[in-house]
Motif scaffolding. Structure first.
Motif, PDB file in Angstrom:
ATOM      1  N   PHE A   1       0.806  -1.216   0.000  1.00 12.80           N
ATOM      2  CA  PHE A   1       0.000   0.000   0.000  1.00 12.80           C
ATOM      3  C   PHE A   1       0.845   1.275   0.000  1.00 12.80           C
ATOM      4  CE2 PHE A   1      -2.970  -2.992   2.284  1.00 12.80           C
ATOM      5  CZ  PHE A   1      -3.886  -3.082   1.240  1.00 12.80           C
ATOM      6  N   SER A   2       2.146   1.155  -0.101  1.00  9.87           N
ATOM      7  CA  SER A   2       3.029   2.312   0.056  1.00  9.87           C
ATOM      8  C   SER A   2       2.848   3.365  -1.031  1.00  9.87           C
ATOM      9  CB  SER A   2       4.494   1.847   0.096  1.00  9.87           C
ATOM     10  OG  SER A   2       4.841   1.205  -1.131  1.00  9.87           O
ATOM     11  N   SER A   3       2.444   2.978  -2.205  1.00 12.55           N
ATOM     12  CA  SER A   3       2.318   3.937  -3.305  1.00 12.55           C
ATOM     13  C   SER A   3       0.873   4.268  -3.660  1.00 12.55           C
ATOM     14  CB  SER A   3       3.033   3.394  -4.549  1.00 12.55           C
ATOM     15  OG  SER A   3       2.441   2.178  -4.967  1.00 12.55           O
ATOM     16  N   ARG A   4      -0.056   3.945  -2.781  1.00 13.63           N
ATOM     17  CA  ARG A   4      -1.462   4.247  -3.057  1.00 13.63           C
ATOM     18  C   ARG A   4      -2.190   4.647  -1.777  1.00 13.63           C
ATOM     19  NH1 ARG A   4      -4.040  -1.768  -3.682  1.00 13.63           N
ATOM     20  NH2 ARG A   4      -2.161  -2.997  -3.308  1.00 13.63           N
ATOM     21  N   LYS A   5      -3.358   5.227  -1.938  1.00 13.72           N
ATOM     22  CA  LYS A   5      -4.178   5.642  -0.810  1.00 13.72           C
ATOM     23  C   LYS A   5      -5.390   4.714  -0.741  1.00 13.72           C
ATOM     24  CE  LYS A   5      -2.786  10.500  -1.103  1.00 13.72           C
ATOM     25  NZ  LYS A   5      -3.246  11.905  -1.287  1.00 13.72           N
ATOM     26  N   PRO A   6      -5.267   3.628   0.000  1.00 12.06           N
ATOM     27  CA  PRO A   6      -6.333   2.625  -0.001  1.00 12.06           C
ATOM     28  C   PRO A   6      -7.545   3.046   0.812  1.00 12.06           C
ATOM     29  CG  PRO A   6      -4.641   1.992   1.563  1.00 12.06           C
ATOM     30  CD  PRO A   6      -4.143   3.236   0.870  1.00 12.06           C
ATOM     31  N   CYS A   7      -8.712   2.717   0.308  1.00 12.07           N
ATOM     32  CA  CYS A   7      -9.968   2.905   1.020  1.00 12.07           C
ATOM     33  C   CYS A   7     -10.704   1.577   1.059  1.00 12.07           C
ATOM     34  CB  CYS A   7     -10.859   3.938   0.322  1.00 12.07           C
ATOM     35  SG  CYS A   7     -10.212   5.621   0.337  1.00 12.07           S
ATOM     36  N   TYR A   8     -11.485   1.375   2.103  1.00 12.85           N
ATOM     37  CA  TYR A   8     -12.312   0.173   2.192  1.00 12.85           C
ATOM     38  C   TYR A   8     -13.409   0.221   1.136  1.00 12.85           C
ATOM     39  CZ  TYR A   8     -16.216  -2.724   3.697  1.00 12.85           C
ATOM     40  OH  TYR A   8     -17.260  -3.612   3.715  1.00 12.85           O
ATOM     41  N   PHE A   9     -13.694  -0.916   0.536  1.00 13.78           N
ATOM     42  CA  PHE A   9     -14.882  -1.054  -0.307  1.00 13.78           C
ATOM     43  C   PHE A   9     -15.456  -2.439  -0.083  1.00 13.78           C
ATOM     44  CE2 PHE A   9     -11.390  -2.588  -2.895  1.00 13.78           C
ATOM     45  CZ  PHE A   9     -11.890  -3.690  -3.579  1.00 13.78           C
ATOM     46  N   ASN A  10     -16.759  -2.564  -0.248  1.00 14.41           N
ATOM     47  CA  ASN A  10     -17.453  -3.828  -0.026  1.00 14.41           C
ATOM     48  C   ASN A  10     -17.549  -4.576  -1.346  1.00 14.41           C
ATOM     49  OD1 ASN A  10     -20.218  -5.372  -0.097  1.00 14.41           O
ATOM     50  ND2 ASN A  10     -19.658  -5.236   2.064  1.00 14.41           N
ATOM     51  N   THR A  11     -17.093  -5.830  -1.359  1.00 11.50           N
ATOM     52  CA  THR A  11     -17.045  -6.597  -2.606  1.00 11.50           C
ATOM     53  C   THR A  11     -18.389  -7.195  -3.000  1.00 11.50           C
ATOM     54  OG1 THR A  11     -16.295  -8.512  -1.321  1.00 11.50           O
ATOM     55  CG2 THR A  11     -14.604  -7.167  -2.401  1.00 11.50           C
TER      56      THR A  11
ATOM     57  N   ARG B   1      -1.114 -15.732   8.022  1.00 10.19           N
ATOM     58  CA  ARG B   1      -2.280 -15.190   8.735  1.00 10.19           C
ATOM     59  C   ARG B   1      -2.264 -13.656   8.762  1.00 10.19           C
ATOM     60  NH1 ARG B   1      -7.147 -17.543   9.217  1.00 10.19           N
ATOM     61  NH2 ARG B   1      -8.342 -16.532  10.859  1.00 10.19           N
ATOM     62  N   ILE B   2      -2.477 -13.058   7.604  1.00 12.29           N
ATOM     63  CA  ILE B   2      -2.397 -11.602   7.485  1.00 12.29           C
ATOM     64  C   ILE B   2      -3.760 -10.921   7.575  1.00 12.29           C
ATOM     65  CG2 ILE B   2      -0.225 -11.626   6.210  1.00 12.29           C
ATOM     66  CD1 ILE B   2      -1.837 -11.337   3.622  1.00 12.29           C
ATOM     67  N   TYR B   3      -4.850 -11.686   7.637  1.00 15.22           N
ATOM     68  CA  TYR B   3      -6.190 -11.115   7.821  1.00 15.22           C
ATOM     69  C   TYR B   3      -7.101 -12.142   8.474  1.00 15.22           C
ATOM     70  CZ  TYR B   3      -6.883 -13.421   3.233  1.00 15.22           C
ATOM     71  OH  TYR B   3      -6.914 -14.314   2.192  1.00 15.22           O
ATOM     72  N   GLU B   4      -8.279 -11.676   8.969  1.00 13.88           N
ATOM     73  CA  GLU B   4      -9.214 -12.547   9.681  1.00 13.88           C
ATOM     74  C   GLU B   4     -10.511 -12.790   8.917  1.00 13.88           C
ATOM     75  OE1 GLU B   4      -8.377 -14.147  12.247  1.00 13.88           O
ATOM     76  OE2 GLU B   4      -6.550 -13.077  12.800  1.00 13.88           O
ATOM     77  N   LEU B   5     -10.843 -11.925   7.979  1.00 15.44           N
ATOM     78  CA  LEU B   5     -12.086 -12.083   7.223  1.00 15.44           C
ATOM     79  C   LEU B   5     -11.887 -13.060   6.075  1.00 15.44           C
ATOM     80  CD1 LEU B   5     -13.370  -8.402   7.179  1.00 15.44           C
ATOM     81  CD2 LEU B   5     -14.305 -10.312   8.483  1.00 15.44           C
ATOM     82  N   GLY B   6     -12.941 -13.275   5.284  1.00 21.04           N
ATOM     83  CA  GLY B   6     -12.905 -14.265   4.228  1.00 21.04           C
ATOM     84  C   GLY B   6     -12.361 -13.767   2.902  1.00 21.04           C
ATOM     85  N   SER B   7     -13.261 -13.544   1.924  1.00 17.46           N
ATOM     86  CA  SER B   7     -12.828 -13.235   0.559  1.00 17.46           C
ATOM     87  C   SER B   7     -12.559 -11.751   0.325  1.00 17.46           C
ATOM     88  CB  SER B   7     -13.893 -13.713  -0.437  1.00 17.46           C
ATOM     89  OG  SER B   7     -15.149 -13.090  -0.177  1.00 17.46           O
ATOM     90  N   LEU B   8     -12.889 -10.892   1.288  1.00 14.49           N
ATOM     91  CA  LEU B   8     -12.702  -9.450   1.112  1.00 14.49           C
ATOM     92  C   LEU B   8     -11.241  -8.994   1.101  1.00 14.49           C
ATOM     93  CD1 LEU B   8     -13.548  -6.422   1.097  1.00 14.49           C
ATOM     94  CD2 LEU B   8     -13.801  -6.613   3.593  1.00 14.49           C
ATOM     95  N   PRO B   9     -10.414  -9.355   2.093  1.00 14.75           N
ATOM     96  CA  PRO B   9      -9.054  -8.799   2.157  1.00 14.75           C
ATOM     97  C   PRO B   9      -8.216  -8.974   0.895  1.00 14.75           C
ATOM     98  CG  PRO B   9      -9.605  -9.813   4.235  1.00 14.75           C
ATOM     99  CD  PRO B   9     -10.700 -10.183   3.287  1.00 14.75           C
ATOM    100  N   PRO B  10      -8.261 -10.119   0.193  1.00 20.34           N
ATOM    101  CA  PRO B  10      -7.462 -10.203  -1.033  1.00 20.34           C
ATOM    102  C   PRO B  10      -7.845  -9.150  -2.065  1.00 20.34           C
ATOM    103  CG  PRO B  10      -8.121 -12.387  -0.328  1.00 20.34           C
ATOM    104  CD  PRO B  10      -8.867 -11.418   0.532  1.00 20.34           C
ATOM    105  N   TYR B  11      -9.135  -8.784  -2.112  1.00 21.35           N
ATOM    106  CA  TYR B  11      -9.555  -7.720  -3.022  1.00 21.35           C
ATOM    107  C   TYR B  11      -8.999  -6.379  -2.590  1.00 21.35           C
ATOM    108  CZ  TYR B  11     -12.765 -10.095  -6.191  1.00 21.35           C
ATOM    109  OH  TYR B  11     -13.282 -10.878  -7.196  1.00 21.35           O
ATOM    110  N   LEU B  12      -8.979  -6.137  -1.279  1.00 24.00           N
ATOM    111  CA  LEU B  12      -8.405  -4.888  -0.784  1.00 24.00           C
ATOM    112  C   LEU B  12      -6.917  -4.827  -1.119  1.00 24.00           C
ATOM    113  CD1 LEU B  12     -10.083  -4.624   2.748  1.00 24.00           C
ATOM    114  CD2 LEU B  12     -10.808  -3.521   0.618  1.00 24.00           C
TER     115      LEU B  12
END
Length: 367
Positions: A243-253, A283-294
């Motif tokens: 994420f170092s070169s972008r400004k990430p925002c949450y979005f719902n998949t 183990r870099i996240y706890e949710l299901g299919s959302l984090p890989p999209y983020l």
């Protein structure tokens, strides 16, 4: 156009029920087409014993829906050479899962009800169970749709445990493979979760400009983005550096417009799978299919108006408590979270806003 502006509690639910209540219309017939793909992880098991007994579910037949006068009718073309490749079609992809089937049927019903040109909406149903096609056809005899079998084994070995077991179901990950599942001529698709209803014309979402981006979705930049990943993710530069070169925002998949042509060209499926592999060992996240999209897309999303995903109506992933709508107009109501409106309505303990989902419910239990 059906807008819900600002409201809360039982008064709001009663008021909007009048606005959103479906009416009876009539439509000419359409054709259901089975997937012709025969790839190793995308096959329709026509000779496998049906896994869903038909007598388990009973849905009332939906009213038929006819195009408005200004629509271009494509009834003849859908049966001819162009079929699913007809450029005038609006493509919508939804999963059909036994546990969420009632929600998927309600979602389809809501889309047809609010579309000015429902005959131009083509549904792509992703399934891991057999016999669901028959249920859809009996409920929507005029519906234009195609069924695609997604083999759970394709992802079973790369799915990690999550905070809620429902998030671990293989079909949740079928959206990652839309570019492979759908015909190459389908260059854009709207992906929708099964726990939502659309209360506006779907063609408005379809026509959203993505610019140079591959996906479009409502973004929520005020959300605490760090909470979607573990401490070990943020403490490891080789992970957090993504994420170092972008400004990430949450979005719902659960609501996305996807440019499948760009997706195929770049190969985003492999990028998502790479992060899922990393998750298995780190183990870099706890949710299901959302984090890989983020991880792949956050900071590179074409923003869509928030009205197209009034999400979180199902509460959090544990308690599923009642929630109100976000301020502003509404085009799509989304019961993301653990609380589903059909379960709460059946339990006689619904949340106020569950009454906005109820008019699209076609379920009737077969005793």
């Amino acid at each position: 156009m059906f807008w819900v502006t600002k409201f809360s509690g039982f008064f709001a639910a009663a008021m909007v029920m009048i606005v959103l209540s479906p009416s009876l219309q009539s439509f000419p017939p359409a054709e259901a087409i089975r997937s012709s793909h025969l790839e190793s992880y995308l096959r329709f098991p026509s000779q496998i014993t049906p896994t869903v007994p038909l007598n388990r579910f009973s849905f009332r037949k939906a009213p038929v829906f006819r195009n408005a006068g200004e629509c271009t009718s494509n009834d003849r073309r859908i049966l001819g050479k162009t079929g699913v490749c007809d450029p005038s079609l609006v493509h919508v992809a939804i999963t059909l899962d036994v546990e969420y089937l009632r929600g998927s049927i309600a979602a389809v019903h809501s889309i047809l009800h609010h579309s000015r040109c429902p005959e131009s909406v083509f549904f792509h149903f992703l399934v891991s169970e057999t016999n669901l096609e028959t249920l859809v056809r009996s409920t929507f005899p005029q519906l234009k749709f195609k069924v695609y079998y997604f083999d759970p084994e394709r992802v079973r070995n790369i799915i990690s445990t999550s905070v809620r077991q429902a998030l671990e179901q293989p079909l949740n990950y079928a959206r990652n493979y839309l570019a492979d599942l759908l015909e190459p001529c389908v260059s854009r698709v709207i992906y929708l979760d099964s726990d939502l209803v659309v209360v506006d014309d779907i063609s408005k979402l379809w026509s959203t400009s993505l610019g140079s981006k591959t996906i479009g979705a409502p973004e929520y930049c005020h959300a605490n983005f760090t909470k979607y990943f573990t401490t070990s993710f943020w403490s490891e530069p080789r992970f957090s550096g993504t994420f170092s070169s972008r400004k990430p925002c949450y979005f719902n998949t659960g609501v996305m417009v996807i440019d499948l042509k760009k997706w195929r060209r770049v190969g985003y499926t492999k990028r998502i799978e790479k992060w899922m592999d990393i998750q298995k060992t780190n183990r870099i996240y706890e949710l299901g299919s959302l984090p890989p999209y983020l991880l792949v897309f956050a900071g590179h999303v074409a923003p869509i108006e928030h009205r197209w995903n009034q999400h979180g109506l199902g509460g959090d992933n544990v308690k599923g408590s009642c929630r109100d709508l976000h301020p502003g107009p509404v085009s799509l109501l989304h019961w993301s979270g653990s609380g589903k409106p059909w379960l709460r309505l059946d339990s006689k303990e619904p949340c106020p806003l569950d009454s906005l989902w109820a008019p699209y419910d076609l379920y009737g239990f077969s005793s």
